[in-house]
Motif scaffolding. Structure first.
Motif, PDB file in Angstrom:
ATOM      1  N   LYS A 111       0.886  -1.256  -0.095  1.00  0.00           N
ATOM      2  CA  LYS A 111      -0.053   0.019   0.006  1.00  0.00           C
ATOM      3  C   LYS A 111       0.922   1.358   0.193  1.00  0.00           C
ATOM      4  O   LYS A 111       0.569   2.023  -0.810  1.00  0.00           O
ATOM      5  CB  LYS A 111      -0.885   0.060   1.229  1.00  0.00           C
ATOM      6  CG  LYS A 111      -2.276  -0.840   1.371  1.00  0.00           C
ATOM      7  CD  LYS A 111      -2.968  -0.745   2.306  1.00  0.00           C
ATOM      8  CE  LYS A 111      -4.142  -1.602   2.395  1.00  0.00           C
ATOM      9  NZ  LYS A 111      -4.974  -1.494   3.650  1.00  0.00           N
ATOM     10  N   ILE A 123       2.590   1.564  -3.257  1.00  0.00           N
ATOM     11  CA  ILE A 123       1.323   1.940  -4.274  1.00  0.00           C
ATOM     12  C   ILE A 123       1.027   3.735  -4.181  1.00  0.00           C
ATOM     13  O   ILE A 123       1.113   4.435  -5.104  1.00  0.00           O
ATOM     14  CB  ILE A 123      -0.073   1.434  -4.124  1.00  0.00           C
ATOM     15  CG1 ILE A 123       0.243  -0.096  -4.738  1.00  0.00           C
ATOM     16  CG2 ILE A 123      -1.119   2.014  -4.815  1.00  0.00           C
ATOM     17  CD1 ILE A 123      -0.862  -0.919  -4.658  1.00  0.00           C
ATOM     18  N   LYS A 124       0.973   4.122  -2.947  1.00  0.00           N
ATOM     19  CA  LYS A 124       0.857   5.532  -2.766  1.00  0.00           C
ATOM     20  C   LYS A 124       2.157   6.154  -3.326  1.00  0.00           C
ATOM     21  O   LYS A 124       1.951   7.327  -3.672  1.00  0.00           O
ATOM     22  CB  LYS A 124       0.580   5.660  -0.939  1.00  0.00           C
ATOM     23  CG  LYS A 124       0.362   6.950  -0.658  1.00  0.00           C
ATOM     24  CD  LYS A 124      -1.113   7.317  -1.296  1.00  0.00           C
ATOM     25  CE  LYS A 124      -1.418   8.862  -0.791  1.00  0.00           C
ATOM     26  NZ  LYS A 124      -2.720   9.122  -1.402  1.00  0.00           N
ATOM     27  N   SER A 125       3.333   5.902  -3.020  1.00  0.00           N
ATOM     28  CA  SER A 125       4.525   6.673  -3.421  1.00  0.00           C
ATOM     29  C   SER A 125       4.473   6.423  -4.906  1.00  0.00           C
ATOM     30  O   SER A 125       4.702   7.732  -5.368  1.00  0.00           O
ATOM     31  CB  SER A 125       5.931   5.747  -2.967  1.00  0.00           C
ATOM     32  OG  SER A 125       5.769   5.800  -1.373  1.00  0.00           O
ATOM     33  N   GLU A 177       1.700   6.565  -6.953  1.00  0.00           N
ATOM     34  CA  GLU A 177       0.769   7.355  -7.263  1.00  0.00           C
ATOM     35  C   GLU A 177       1.091   8.879  -6.992  1.00  0.00           C
ATOM     36  O   GLU A 177       0.815   9.698  -7.969  1.00  0.00           O
ATOM     37  CB  GLU A 177      -0.540   7.235  -6.413  1.00  0.00           C
ATOM     38  CG  GLU A 177      -1.439   6.073  -6.563  1.00  0.00           C
ATOM     39  CD  GLU A 177      -2.530   5.765  -5.623  1.00  0.00           C
ATOM     40  OE1 GLU A 177      -2.643   6.427  -4.602  1.00  0.00           O
ATOM     41  OE2 GLU A 177      -3.293   4.938  -6.013  1.00  0.00           O
ATOM     42  N   LEU A 178       1.921   9.152  -5.707  1.00  0.00           N
ATOM     43  CA  LEU A 178       2.526  10.504  -5.845  1.00  0.00           C
ATOM     44  C   LEU A 178       3.490  10.856  -6.803  1.00  0.00           C
ATOM     45  O   LEU A 178       3.330  12.027  -7.414  1.00  0.00           O
ATOM     46  CB  LEU A 178       3.048  10.799  -4.429  1.00  0.00           C
ATOM     47  CG  LEU A 178       2.159  10.607  -3.132  1.00  0.00           C
ATOM     48  CD1 LEU A 178       2.914  10.563  -1.987  1.00  0.00           C
ATOM     49  CD2 LEU A 178       1.129  11.817  -3.330  1.00  0.00           C
ATOM     50  N   ILE A 221       3.515   9.480 -10.077  1.00  0.00           N
ATOM     51  CA  ILE A 221       2.762   9.767 -11.273  1.00  0.00           C
ATOM     52  C   ILE A 221       2.056  11.202 -11.068  1.00  0.00           C
ATOM     53  O   ILE A 221       2.436  11.854 -12.287  1.00  0.00           O
ATOM     54  CB  ILE A 221       1.840   8.589 -11.413  1.00  0.00           C
ATOM     55  CG1 ILE A 221       2.658   7.231 -11.756  1.00  0.00           C
ATOM     56  CG2 ILE A 221       0.722   8.982 -12.591  1.00  0.00           C
ATOM     57  CD1 ILE A 221       1.811   5.907 -11.524  1.00  0.00           C
ATOM     58  N   GLU A 222       1.708  11.390  -9.993  1.00  0.00           N
ATOM     59  CA  GLU A 222       1.093  12.772  -9.972  1.00  0.00           C
ATOM     60  C   GLU A 222       2.031  13.921 -10.197  1.00  0.00           C
ATOM     61  O   GLU A 222       1.567  14.804 -11.025  1.00  0.00           O
ATOM     62  CB  GLU A 222       0.324  12.766  -8.443  1.00  0.00           C
ATOM     63  CG  GLU A 222      -0.884  14.045  -8.472  1.00  0.00           C
ATOM     64  CD  GLU A 222      -1.282  13.972  -7.177  1.00  0.00           C
ATOM     65  OE1 GLU A 222      -1.116  15.321  -6.481  1.00  0.00           O
ATOM     66  OE2 GLU A 222      -1.793  13.007  -6.665  1.00  0.00           O
ATOM     67  N   ASN A 256       2.729  13.946 -13.629  1.00  0.00           N
ATOM     68  CA  ASN A 256       1.720  14.518 -14.734  1.00  0.00           C
ATOM     69  C   ASN A 256       1.775  15.936 -14.490  1.00  0.00           C
ATOM     70  O   ASN A 256       1.351  16.548 -15.634  1.00  0.00           O
ATOM     71  CB  ASN A 256       0.454  14.119 -14.342  1.00  0.00           C
ATOM     72  CG  ASN A 256       0.251  12.555 -14.671  1.00  0.00           C
ATOM     73  OD1 ASN A 256       0.948  11.958 -15.537  1.00  0.00           O
ATOM     74  ND2 ASN A 256      -0.699  11.728 -14.132  1.00  0.00           N
TER      75      ASN A 256
END
Length: 114
Positions: free
Chosen positions: A42, A45-47, A49-50, A52-53, A56
Motif C-alpha cells: 500500500k 502504491i501510494k508512493s 501514485e504521488l 505519477i501525480e 503528470n
C-alpha cells in the motif's frame, strides 16, 4: 483398564488440541506477515501514485509552456509572413515604377546606358 483408556483418549485429545494451537499460531504469524506485506505494498502504491501525480503535473506545466511558445512562434511566423508579403509587394511596386520610368525615358529619348 477403563481408566487407562480414558487417560489415553484424554492425552490424544490434549495432543490434538496442542497441535491445533500450534497450527493456529503459525496461521496467525502467516496472517500477520501477509498484513505487513500488504501495508508495504500500500505504501509503495501510494508512493507511485504521488510520483505519477508529480510527473503528470510536470508534464502539464511543460505542455503548457510548449503551447505558449508555439503560440508566440506562430504569431511571429504570421507577422514575418505578412512583413515578407508587404516587402515583396513594395518591391514589385518599385520595380513597376522603375520600368515605367525607363519606358518614359526611352519614349522621350533620354537614355541611360548601363
Amino acid at each position: 483398564a477403563a481408566k487407562e483408556g480414558n487417560a489415553y483418549i484424554e492425552q490424544e485429545m490434549i495432543t490434538e488440541i496442542e497441535e491445533k494451537k500450534d497450527h493456529l499460531a503459525k496461521l496467525e504469524q502467516s496472517r500477520d506477515a501477509c498484513n505487513a506485506e500488504i501495508e508495504v505494498l500500500k505504501s509503495d502504491i501510494k508512493s507511485m501514485e504521488l510520483a505519477i501525480e508529480e510527473r503528470n503535473q510536470s508534464n502539464y506545466e511543460l505542455f503548457t509552456e510548449i503551447q505558449t511558445k508555439m503560440g508566440i512562434l506562430t504569431k511571429r511566423l504570421e507577422d514575418g509572413s505578412n512583413e515578407i508579403h508587404g516587402l515583396t509587394k513594395e518591391m514589385k511596386d518599385w520595380s513597376s515604377r522603375e520600368e515605367l520610368l525607363l519606358k518614359a525615358q526611352r519614349s522621350r529619348g533620354i537614355g541611360c546606358s548601363y
